[in-house]
Design an enzyme around this catalytic site. Structure first.
Site, short mmCIF file in Angstrom:
data_model
loop_
_atom_site.label_atom_id
_atom_site.label_comp_id
_atom_site.label_asym_id
_atom_site.label_seq_id
_atom_site.Cartn_x
_atom_site.Cartn_y
_atom_site.Cartn_z
CG ASP A 231 -2.10 0.91 1.10
OD1 ASP A 231 -2.31 1.47 0.02
OD2 ASP A 231 -2.84 1.07 2.10
CG ASN B 80 -7.71 -2.59 -6.09
OD1 ASN B 80 -6.70 -3.27 -5.93
ND2 ASN B 80 -8.14 -1.73 -5.17
#
Length: 232
Positions: free
Chosen positions: A10, A58
């Site tokens: 991330d 996503n």
């Protein structure tokens, strides 16, 4: 050494934004970090590494960013496959195949078939992956295989997961300061230890991995049992 380390990669977007660059630039730098961490993990004795690269959630991102992420997976696999194979690394792509293009499906098949007999190191790339989706797909496969889920043991059910044959995650690391699991390895991380670091993924290095492992080794894993000092 943890038998299985999983990493939620991330911070690519924030890393790029801090440099006034597009998010895609951050993702490209993140791929360089993947190479660095895979090599480093193998060198220090890690046997199984799972990297969370694209989740089922996503798909809500801008189409241009999704296309860039898919292209980065293609580039990484195509450029690194021979090296990974020579180093006896087995590569698995975890996740749903739904929604993936035919050329990407062919690439996934090629990398998995090429490395399927390798034994030195297991590299799993969670792509188009979601923990809940994996459990649903595993249940469907089990039922199709004639399993009665009301009587199936955990060990038997685990054979239908994307990670079949691999140990559960011992250590889950998340970069960039976020502190959530984000639908990642819900079954396999049931008793994992978690380490959250503020380091953004493009800046993550071997020293950060070793620091997380050191933190892991300072903990007592009980798996639901009492601390030894509490045992009468």
């Amino acid at each position: 050494m943890p038998a299985h380390i999983a990493i939620i990669m991330d911070g690519n977007g924030r890393w790029a934004r801090a440099r006034h660059r597009p998010r895609v630039f951050g993702h490209a730098q993140g791929v360089k970090t993947v190479r660095r961490v895979v090599e480093g993990a193998s060198q220090i004795g890690v046997k199984c590494l799972t990297l969370y690269s694209f989740s089922t959630e996503n798909w809500t991102r801008p189409k241009a960013e999704i296309a860039a992420l898919f292209n980065l997976l293609r580039e990484y696999v195509e450029s690194d496959l021979d090296t990974l194979h020579e180093k006896n690394v087995r590569v698995r792509i975890l996740g749903s195949r739904s929604g993936l293009s035919s050329d990407l499906l062919q690439l996934i098949q090629r990398v998995e078939e090429t490395t399927q007999n390798n034994t030195a190191f297991n590299l799993n790339i969670a792509f188009n992956y979601g923990g809940r989706d994996e459990l649903l797909r595993a249940a469907a496969r089990a039922v199709a295989d004639g399993q009665d889920l009301t009587k199936t043991s955990e060990a038997e059910f685990a054979k239908y997961l994307d990670t079949a044959g691999l140990p559960d995650a011992d250590l889950v690391i998340r970069t960039s300061g976020e502190k959530r699991i984000s639908n990642f390895l819900l079954w396999q991380a049931a008793y994992a230890e978690f380490v959250f670091t503020d380091v953004l993924w493009p800046d993550f290095g071997l020293s950060d991995l070793e620091s997380a492992i050191a933190d892991f080794n300072r903990r007592e894993r009980r798996f639901g049992n009492l601390d030894q000092s509490e045992v009468a």
